[in-house]
Design a protein around this motif. Structure first.
Motif, PDB file in Angstrom:
ATOM      1  N   LEU A   1      22.217  46.819  49.311  1.00 26.30           N
ATOM      2  CA  LEU A   1      23.807  46.657  49.253  1.00 26.30           C
ATOM      3  C   LEU A   1      24.455  45.904  50.420  1.00 26.30           C
ATOM      4  CD1 LEU A   1      24.206  50.244  47.773  1.00 26.30           C
ATOM      5  CD2 LEU A   1      24.708  48.158  46.670  1.00 26.30           C
ATOM      6  N   SER A   2      25.481  45.333  49.821  1.00 26.29           N
ATOM      7  CA  SER A   2      26.264  44.817  50.866  1.00 26.29           C
ATOM      8  C   SER A   2      27.793  44.918  50.472  1.00 26.29           C
ATOM      9  CB  SER A   2      25.969  43.216  51.020  1.00 26.29           C
ATOM     10  OG  SER A   2      26.229  42.514  49.969  1.00 26.29           O
ATOM     11  N   ASN A   3      28.757  45.043  51.521  1.00 27.08           N
ATOM     12  CA  ASN A   3      29.984  44.973  51.160  1.00 27.08           C
ATOM     13  C   ASN A   3      30.383  46.259  50.353  1.00 27.08           C
ATOM     14  OD1 ASN A   3      30.296  42.499  52.754  1.00 27.08           O
ATOM     15  ND2 ASN A   3      29.973  41.411  50.795  1.00 27.08           N
ATOM     16  N   VAL A   4      30.281  47.384  50.780  1.00 29.93           N
ATOM     17  CA  VAL A   4      30.445  48.634  49.960  1.00 29.93           C
ATOM     18  C   VAL A   4      32.107  49.046  50.170  1.00 29.93           C
ATOM     19  CG1 VAL A   4      29.775  50.939  49.626  1.00 29.93           C
ATOM     20  CG2 VAL A   4      27.991  49.190  50.140  1.00 29.93           C
ATOM     21  N   THR A   5      32.458  49.579  48.910  1.00 22.84           N
ATOM     22  CA  THR A   5      33.805  50.152  48.981  1.00 22.84           C
ATOM     23  C   THR A   5      33.696  51.392  48.207  1.00 22.84           C
ATOM     24  OG1 THR A   5      35.235  48.126  49.555  1.00 22.84           O
ATOM     25  CG2 THR A   5      36.209  49.807  48.085  1.00 22.84           C
ATOM     26  N   VAL A   6      34.362  52.547  48.674  1.00 13.68           N
ATOM     27  CA  VAL A   6      34.823  53.680  48.058  1.00 13.68           C
ATOM     28  C   VAL A   6      36.076  53.799  47.489  1.00 13.68           C
ATOM     29  CG1 VAL A   6      34.564  56.066  47.948  1.00 13.68           C
ATOM     30  CG2 VAL A   6      32.935  54.932  49.191  1.00 13.68           C
ATOM     31  N   TYR A   7      36.186  53.890  46.189  1.00 14.80           N
ATOM     32  CA  TYR A   7      37.853  53.855  45.698  1.00 14.80           C
ATOM     33  C   TYR A   7      38.006  55.647  45.198  1.00 14.80           C
ATOM     34  CZ  TYR A   7      38.551  49.098  45.013  1.00 14.80           C
ATOM     35  OH  TYR A   7      38.925  47.808  45.265  1.00 14.80           O
ATOM     36  N   VAL A   8      39.074  56.034  45.702  1.00 15.76           N
ATOM     37  CA  VAL A   8      39.249  57.495  45.427  1.00 15.76           C
ATOM     38  C   VAL A   8      40.769  57.365  44.920  1.00 15.76           C
ATOM     39  CG1 VAL A   8      39.849  59.545  46.326  1.00 15.76           C
ATOM     40  CG2 VAL A   8      37.906  58.429  47.301  1.00 15.76           C
TER      41      VAL A   8
END
Length: 828
Positions: free
Chosen positions: A525-532
């Motif tokens: 994985l690269s460039n990980v974002t968590v949306y909440v």
């Protein structure tokens, strides 16, 4: 047409399709034998590699991949990546799977029909299926309807490939494909007449010489006859053979099919399969030459990187939103032009009130910019707009697994389309994101001059919840902002408009509660974002090392990886080892089988069905099919919405690194079973009735029936069916395409059945192509096909046939066969 003539023609045409068929090359899985899936995939990979090699040669570059029958999706994609920009392994895998799953479906959908399987000497009809299908594929590609083209291509491949297994072409000593099967302008010669004996009984279990010597010497073409329910066949004819073919027990006994190595002519299985591969490649080459390498690679999904798809409200208060949509889309186009992340396709649908559409779909960024620049904010009237109607067009027209962005500041006036939108989301596995502006304030919805003095009510929570439900079902977001802060929210668009985007983990809680969640981030994985998302969410992220990040900190982009998967629920026949894709929701509490394909150098260790609103999960049993493809069986399907979660190990990792992926799109189960026939071609101006069946597993009463097409075609159907507990009822939907509908137009038909009280619903979705045939042409083809089979040898000169029709009565015509030896006249 008088009643006597109608009966005569009905009986005449009916003789074409009565005897059933028993088997073919195995559709998808068979130990030791080549299947329709393998034959199709080998041909596609070889021809795709050739297209990429030609591109490389034209560009003066080397292409070193050996082109043979051992190619894989991954090896072809890797070799082609230097020939064509930013090829997505997943979109390539999806396209190939769509073709061979459509191929496999023919065995079930047309189980009792001869021509699709070239049984019972139905050569002419099989030739029509192949040539008409090929014309439809080319017409669909011309209109950039690649998904419909794949469905039709897979279906015609089945018939083409069955020719080599079910006929005696191999036994006659031929080593190259019969090109006449794919050419409508070339006749099929030396066909066995209806009364010509072709076989003798097998010597016990030995059928190696059961074809009559004179048939072999004279190079006469025949096939086996077959019957699942009848022992009857013409005197002296060969049988298909096998335990399900009752005709093979009648003299002459045995069979000639080469479907598997254990078939009665299985000693010729590999030769038949290799001829089928070469014939399939010839069709693919025909398509490539008729279009170009770019279009051919799009058909195979190799040119698809990201897709930019916008659905935009154009009422008077949306001027700021339209300007922002233009800004962000133009920024993406300009910044990615010529790079590996340049969008391969652009989708635009505008909606207002009462209008919506049309769907604009183009590969040309300049055309997309021109269409975006032409959007203006005006009109509107009352607050609700035709949002879901516009979204329906986008879902039906965009490639599978697309990200679609909807801009609006109004409630949906067409909320009755919710179930249809849900069905299309589940069918296409596309993600829908809603950008809602001024969702909690008053909206100005009249003319521009009235915008400061006239206003209407804001969206209610229930109206907003409709958008939330659809977004959550698709794995998307509902982002509620003011018009001033919209530019901040649109940052999600360039992040998600990228190839190799994967979903690691997602969960929805309603109502919200304090809870801990764990998920795995692997080294691919690269460039990980968590949306909440939610109403003022408070959260903290923790890594295994103890590092934390609070809600007030934000940085990064979405997770990208080459490791991803796609899946289809399938109908599995354990006795034959075959399966075809389901086109409806699985049964709640019932068992089910999932066909899964993995990309990116990994192995699967666990597949789960995870409840979307809770912590429950059902673990599946994994069986490897071939390469990175698996069958996963579940003894129970969760109730309501669930996600498919995959756990495994990275093969390329220096250590045994775990990885985790989830499907972004929610799937749902149902206690209603709905099934329908499959039809890939319809004619303009000719009503066609789709037959469907609804079964109830719990609730008795009147079930609501709904049907819609994305083209707004005329539909006729009953709005309800009465079912008892564990009862069944049959209905039909008649579709009529306007007589001026262009050849190659793709149409999506969704049929829904809803339980009494609206507590549950299920659906089937059909994709088909509008053909070029007229009423006269279609009936002419059926009648002449029958005559070609009934009269042998048939006169070569125009077949001695003439057609005279009455202009005022297109259903009335006279078919005459003028030949001194064969006097015949049929008037219908």
């Amino acid at each position: 047409m008088d009643s006597l003539a109608a009966v005569a023609v009905f009986l005449l045409l009916g003789t074409l399709f009565q005897p059933p068929q028993a088997a073919a090359f195995k559709p998808l899985h068979s130990d030791g034998s080549l299947t329709h899936r393998e034959i199709t995939q080998i041909a596609i990979l070889r021809k795709t590699a050739e297209a990429c090699r030609d591109i490389a040669v034209d560009q003066g570059r080397e292409f070193t991949l050996p082109i043979n029958n051992k190619l894989t999706v991954a090896s072809v994609r890797a070799a082609c990546s230097n020939s064509y920009a930013a090829l997505s392994t997943l979109s390539f895998t999806l396209a190939v799977a769509k073709i061979y799953l459509s191929n496999a479906a023919v065995d079930i959908v047309y189980l009792l029909t001869d021509p699709p399987h070239v049984d019972n000497e139905a050569f002419i009809e099989a030739q029509d299926i192949i040539t008409q299908g090929l014309a439809a594929v080319k017409a669909s590609m011309k209109q950039e309807n690649y998904n419909s083209a794949r469905v039709r291509l897979g279906a015609l491949f089945h018939t083409l490939q069955d020719f080599y297994s079910h006929s005696n072409w191999v036994e006659l000593g031929f080593t190259t494909p019969l090109r006449n099967m794919t050419r409508s302008d070339l006749p099929l010669n030396n066909l066995a007449g209806p009364k010509t004996p072709t076989c003798k009984s097998c010597n016990g279990d030995d059928c190696s010489d059961n074809i009559l010597p004179e048939i072999l010497q004279q190079k006469i073409l025949t096939t086996g006859y077959t019957g699942l329910f009848s022992f009857s066949k013409p005197t002296g004819k060969c049988s298909h053979g096998g335990i399900f073919d009752l005709t093979s027990r009648r003299e002459p006994t045995g069979g000639i099919n080469k479907d598997t190595i254990s078939s009665q002519h299985g000693f010729l299985h590999n030769r038949a399969a290799n001829l089928a591969i070469n014939a399939t490649m010839e069709v693919l080459e025909d398509i490539r030459l008729a279009t170009n390498n770019t279009a051919f690679l799009r058909l195979m999904g190799l040119s698809q990187t990201s897709v930019m798809a916008f659905v935009i409200d154009t009422t008077a208060s949306m001027s700021d939103d339209i300007a922002e949509a233009k800004r962000v889309s133009f920024s993406i186009i300009d910044s990615r032009k010529g790079t590996s992340e340049e969008p391969s396709e652009y989708i635009l649908v505008a909606f207002n009130d009462p209008g919506f559409g049309p769907l604009i779909r183009t590969e040309n960024a300049d055309i997309f910019k021109e269409k975006m620049n032409s959007l203006t904010a005006s009109g509107g009237g009352d607050a609700p707009e035709m949002c879901l109607s516009g979204l329906l067009l986008a879902l039906a027209g965009a490639p599978p697994s697309s990200n679609i962005f909807v801009f609006t500041d109004a409630a949906a006036k067409d909320s009755e389309l919710k179930s249809t939108i849900e069905a299309l989301i589940e069918s296409t596995k596309s993600t829908v994101n809603f950008m809602l502006t001024h969702s909690t304030s008053f909206r100005k919805r009249r003319s521009v001059s009235e915008r400061q003095s006239s206003s209407s009510r804001a969206m209610s929570q229930s109206e907003i919840q409709l958008y939330r439900d659809l977004a959550h079902a698709s794995g998307g977001q509902v982002i509620e902002v003011t018009k001033a802060t919209l530019p901040q929210a649109t940052k999600i668009i360039p992040d998600t408009s990228t190839s190799a985007l994967v979903t690691v983990f997602q969960v929805v809680r309603n109502p919200a509660k304090a809870e801990n969640f764990s998920f795995v981030l692997d080294e691919s994985l690269s460039n990980v974002t968590v949306y909440v998302t939610g109403d003022s969410p408070v959260f903290t992220l923790y890594s295994p090392t103890g590092v934390s990040q609070s809600v007030s900190e934000g940085n990064g982009a979405l997770g990208q990886s080459s490791v991803d998967f796609h899946f289809n629920f399938v109908e599995y026949d354990g006795n034959r080892g075959d399966f075809i894709p389901k086109d409806s929701r699985p049964l709640t509490g019932g068992n089910a089988t999932l066909f899964l394909s993995l990309t990116g150098g990994a192995t699967v260790t666990e597949v789960l069905l995870v409840n979307a609103s809770g912590s429950g999960a059902v673990n599946g049993t994994i069986t490897a099919v071939a390469g990175t493809e698996y069958l996963v069986t579940f003894d129970r399907i969760p109730e309501g919405a669930f996600l498919v979660q995959l756990n495994g190990l990275l093969i390329a990792s220096s250590m045994s690194t775990r990885f985790q992926r989830q499907s972004p799109t929610q799937q749902r189960s149902s206690r209603i079973i709905i099934m329908s026939q499959t039809q890939s071609l319809i004619e303009p101006g000719v009503p066609f009735s789709f037959i469907f069946t609804v079964n109830s597993t719990t609730t008795a009463g009147n079930y609501t029936i709904r049907a819609r097409t994305n083209r707004g075609f005329k539909l006729s159907f009953s709005g309800s069916l009465s079912l008892g507990i564990f009862g069944s009822a049959q209905g039909s939907v008649t579709v009529t395409a306007p007589s001026n509908t262009e050849f190659g137009t793709d149409v999506t038909l969704t049929i829904e059945a809803q339980a009494p009280g609206g507590t549950d619903f299920n659906f089937v979705t059909q994709w088909f192509i509008v053909s070029a045939a007229s009423v006269e042409t279609s009936r002419w083809q059926l009648l002449t096909s029958y005559l070609k089979r009934a009269i042998h040898p048939f006169p070569a000169e125009n077949h001695g046939l003439s057609l005279e029709g009455a202009d005022s009565h297109p259903n009335l015509f006279t078919l005459s066969h003028k030949h001194p030896k064969y006097a015949l006249e049929v008037t219908a």
